[in-house]
Design an enzyme around this catalytic site. Structure first.
Site, PDB file in Angstrom:
ATOM      1  N   ASN A 123      -1.383   9.926  45.347  1.00  0.00           N
ATOM      2  CA  ASN A 123      -1.827   9.111  46.476  1.00  0.00           C
ATOM      3  C   ASN A 123      -1.825   7.621  46.126  1.00  0.00           C
ATOM      4  O   ASN A 123      -1.376   6.782  46.916  1.00  0.00           O
ATOM      5  CB  ASN A 123      -3.233   9.548  46.903  1.00  0.00           C
ATOM      6  CG  ASN A 123      -3.213  10.696  47.889  1.00  0.00           C
ATOM      7  OD1 ASN A 123      -2.904  10.511  49.064  1.00  0.00           O
ATOM      8  ND2 ASN A 123      -3.510  11.885  47.410  1.00  0.00           N
TER       9      ASN A 123
ATOM     10  N   VAL B 194      17.493  14.791  52.786  1.00  0.00           N
ATOM     11  CA  VAL B 194      18.409  13.778  52.277  1.00  0.00           C
ATOM     12  C   VAL B 194      19.324  14.457  51.269  1.00  0.00           C
ATOM     13  O   VAL B 194      18.869  15.005  50.260  1.00  0.00           O
ATOM     14  CB  VAL B 194      17.646  12.607  51.623  1.00  0.00           C
ATOM     15  CG1 VAL B 194      18.622  11.669  50.906  1.00  0.00           C
ATOM     16  CG2 VAL B 194      16.859  11.839  52.680  1.00  0.00           C
TER      17      VAL B 194
ATOM     18  N   GLU C 201      11.266  14.635  55.747  1.00  0.00           N
ATOM     19  CA  GLU C 201      10.588  15.724  55.050  1.00  0.00           C
ATOM     20  C   GLU C 201      11.375  17.018  55.222  1.00  0.00           C
ATOM     21  O   GLU C 201      11.674  17.438  56.345  1.00  0.00           O
ATOM     22  CB  GLU C 201       9.166  15.895  55.596  1.00  0.00           C
ATOM     23  CG  GLU C 201       8.460  17.170  55.193  1.00  0.00           C
ATOM     24  CD  GLU C 201       8.369  17.356  53.686  1.00  0.00           C
ATOM     25  OE1 GLU C 201       8.668  18.476  53.222  1.00  0.00           O
ATOM     26  OE2 GLU C 201       8.018  16.391  52.975  1.00  0.00           O
TER      27      GLU C 201
ATOM     28  N   ALA D   6      -2.991  19.916  52.699  1.00  0.00           N
ATOM     29  CA  ALA D   6      -3.854  19.952  51.517  1.00  0.00           C
ATOM     30  C   ALA D   6      -3.369  21.028  50.556  1.00  0.00           C
ATOM     31  O   ALA D   6      -3.782  22.193  50.638  1.00  0.00           O
ATOM     32  CB  ALA D   6      -5.294  20.207  51.931  1.00  0.00           C
TER      33      ALA D   6
ATOM     34  N   ALA E 253      -2.878  15.261  42.540  1.00  0.00           N
ATOM     35  CA  ALA E 253      -2.931  14.640  43.865  1.00  0.00           C
ATOM     36  C   ALA E 253      -3.463  13.209  43.818  1.00  0.00           C
ATOM     37  O   ALA E 253      -2.966  12.337  44.541  1.00  0.00           O
ATOM     38  CB  ALA E 253      -3.785  15.486  44.799  1.00  0.00           C
TER      39      ALA E 253
ATOM     40  N   CYS F 213      -4.103  21.579  47.553  1.00  0.00           N
ATOM     41  CA  CYS F 213      -5.173  22.154  46.738  1.00  0.00           C
ATOM     42  C   CYS F 213      -6.023  23.153  47.515  1.00  0.00           C
ATOM     43  O   CYS F 213      -6.797  23.905  46.912  1.00  0.00           O
ATOM     44  CB  CYS F 213      -6.058  21.046  46.173  1.00  0.00           C
ATOM     45  SG  CYS F 213      -5.158  19.894  45.109  1.00  0.00           S
TER      46      CYS F 213
ATOM     47  N   TYR G 292     -31.468   9.711  36.602  1.00  0.00           N
ATOM     48  CA  TYR G 292     -32.236  10.856  36.111  1.00  0.00           C
ATOM     49  C   TYR G 292     -33.380  11.218  37.048  1.00  0.00           C
ATOM     50  O   TYR G 292     -34.171  10.372  37.451  1.00  0.00           O
ATOM     51  CB  TYR G 292     -32.811  10.577  34.717  1.00  0.00           C
ATOM     52  CG  TYR G 292     -33.971  11.476  34.362  1.00  0.00           C
ATOM     53  CD1 TYR G 292     -33.778  12.857  34.286  1.00  0.00           C
ATOM     54  CD2 TYR G 292     -35.245  10.970  34.158  1.00  0.00           C
ATOM     55  CE1 TYR G 292     -34.832  13.708  33.995  1.00  0.00           C
ATOM     56  CE2 TYR G 292     -36.322  11.813  33.858  1.00  0.00           C
ATOM     57  CZ  TYR G 292     -36.106  13.187  33.782  1.00  0.00           C
ATOM     58  OH  TYR G 292     -37.150  14.017  33.503  1.00  0.00           O
TER      59      TYR G 292
END
Length: 554
Positions: free
Chosen positions: A310, A83, A35, A43, A306, A45, A432
């Site tokens: 995932n 990388v 990473e 997160a 997202a 979002c 309902y």
């Protein structure tokens, strides 16, 4: 399956889903996650809500940590590592530690690319100034928080009125800044159709957020210290700004894949098969960097959300580790956003997008309370569905309102997933109780309206397309007095049967009420009495917003 080493490039949604699923499917293979940033899973979002102060602690945004992944999944995680190059022939990647600068060659059996997407930053002067930001990462969030805390800016200009742009408009407003939002197209939330998005624009203005549409960013003006002081628009307007957020969109990070000779699709993302494999069968791509097969069009597309990321990661990790998986889902682009107290949701294709994709579509509009009107607290919802004329298949849906948007957009997404029709929508057996909905839910009503239109029971037309038909406003005289469209004649619905003699059999009429329901009843009365008539979709509520007619008479 003899897989000794799986290398995952990139963490967050797609990459970490791939790595952890690979471990669950293969306890014995070596797995390495590389990473470039400092966090492997956070997160995205939630970032605007942390800036707004609603999520107070930063660590609440961390889905998992390096230590947790190493302990629970025995995965070698390397953060702040990049990388640099893929050698497909030798099945190695060149890896550089960004802190030490040390470079090593790492072999792989299977390689999973989850390099994501980056914010689009226009190539113009001062775009890298200290008070110009994008928001994609924890590092971006920290930079904005630091600037807000230290410099205490009073004004902000947000360029781009998409999901992140509007969430950040609210966040900065909550932090006490005077906020201006600029959007190049003619309405906020470009994925929505204009007549639906207008409610969100009203909500922004209600909270004193200035909204400028139909023009884009032309340039930035900076002071002698290099800090941006003004944003220049394409229409030559100049906006003062102490903070600028660029929220123009994202571009897939395909550089590594392109240099390795992998096929890039027409959408600009990496082309993949049903198992997320690229043009090299030992290399996978997932998340924002990968193309998907769109669930409505059946064509390759980018859906940088997202949820799909995932699921793609999970699939690729399983297939890389075991050689087996059930195959990729076909996302339809379902999304929801809250802007102050207004919520907007969409799924599938909008009207213009559907036509551009080659569909011959019609639309249906309904408006009403999110639960039974006799139960206290009902809030208005507006629903638009888009469907194929020939087959009746649902193509897309959009909803805006203060309550009940999310559950209904998910229902529409489910109908889309299974290739359902407007008849399926009308027939759904939905839960309902008066505090949750109505016995005939607004989704049922949308299906009924579409059925009436498609079967010819009631011809319907948008106000912009009345094409010279005489408009009869069938609302009450009190409603009519408060405002109507130019040239409309008022005949209240309850008086209509008694005044049929006032209408000419050789003329065509368009009837209009407030939201379309009374117009439907009026159209049925007139058509069965030999009068040519169409109902104006969405009634006056839609006409006044779509066509910019006066909201009310003084």
């Amino acid at each position: 399956m003899g897989v000794s080493h799986i290398v995952v490039v990139g963490g967050v949604a797609g990459g970490m889903s791939a790595a952890t699923r690979a471990r669950r499917m293969n306890e014995h293979t070596r797995i390495t996650v590389i990473e470039r940033g400092g966090y492997i899973s956070f997160a995205n979002c939630g970032l605007p809500y942390h800036i707004a102060g609603r999520i107070v602690r930063e660590d609440k945004l961390l889905v998992t940590t390096v230590e947790q992944v190493r302990a629970r999944f025995a995965i070698d995680v390397r953060v702040q590592t990049e990388v640099m190059r893929i050698d497909r022939a030798g099945k190695t990647v060149e890896v550089r530690d960004l802190k030490s600068g040390q470079v090593e060659m790492m072999g792989y059996d299977k390689l999973i690319l989850a390099t994501g997407a980056s914010a689009i930053v226009p190539g113009m002067e001062h775009v890298r100034a200290e008070n110009v930001f994008t928001l994609r990462s924890m590092e971006d969030t920290r930079a904005i928080q630091k600037y807000l805390g230290e410099k205490k800016p009073k004004s902000a200009v947000i360029v781009g009125a998409g999901f992140i742009g509007l969430e950040m408009a609210e966040a900065l407003h909550d932090r006490g800044l005077a906020v201006t939002v600029v959007e190049k197209v003619d309405h906020v939330l470009p994925p929505l159709d204009r007549e639906v998005a207008v409610d969100v624009e009203h909500e922004l203005r209600l909270h004193h957020v200035e909204v400028i549409t139909g023009t884009g960013l032309a340039g930035l003006v900076a002071d002698e210290a290099g800090r941006v002081t003004h944003v220049v628009l394409e229409d030559q307007r100049k906006l003062a700004a102490e903070l600028v957020l660029l929220s123009i969109g994202v571009r897939a990070n395909v550089g590594l894949a392109k240099e390795a000779g992998l096929t890039i699709g027409a959408s600009g993302a990496i082309a993949v098969d049903g198992y997320q494999r690229t043009s090299d069968a030992d290399i996978y791509a997932v998340g924002d960097v990968a193309e998907v097969t769109h669930g409505v069009t059946g064509r390759n597309a980018r859906v940088p959300l997202a949820g799909p990321a995932n699921k793609q990661g999970r699939l690729a990790g399983e297939h890389a580790a075991s050689g087996e998986a059930r195959g990729a889902d076909k996302p339809v682009g379902t999304a929801v956003v809250q802007v102050f107290s207004e919520t907007a949701g969409l799924t599938g294709l909008g009207e213009d997008a559907a036509r551009k994709a080659g569909f011959d579509v019609d639309t249906a509009y309904v408006s009403g309370g999110h639960h039974a009107g006799y139960y206290p607290g009902a809030e208005r919802l507006r629903i638009k569905i888009i469907y194929d004329r020939a087959t009746g298949k649902l193509v897309g849906g959009q909803i805006v309102g203060k309550q009940g948007v999310d559950k209904r957009i998910d229902v529409l997404a489910t109908v889309l997933h299974f290739g359902g029709t407007i008849d399926d929508l009308a027939a759904l057996d939905l839960a309902y109780a008066p505090q949750f909905g109505s016995a005939k839910d607004l989704l049922h009503m949308a299906g009924f309206v579409a059925q009436n239109q498609r079967s010819g029971v009631t011809a319907a037309v948008r106000y912009r397309d009345v094409n010279g038909a005489s408009v009869i406003d069938v609302r009450t005289t009190e409603e009519f007095a408060r405002g109507s469209v130019p040239g409309a004649r008022n005949i209240p619905l309850d008086d209509l049967r008694g005044r049929l003699g006032e209408l000419e059999r050789t003329r065509e009429y368009a009837v209009m009420c407030q939201v379309g329901l009374r117009g439907h009843v009026a159209a049925r009365i007139l058509s069965q009495n030999g009068i040519m008539v169409k109902n104006i979709k969405g009634g006056y509520a839609l006409a006044k917003e779509e066509m910019d007619v006066p909201m009310e008479k003084a």
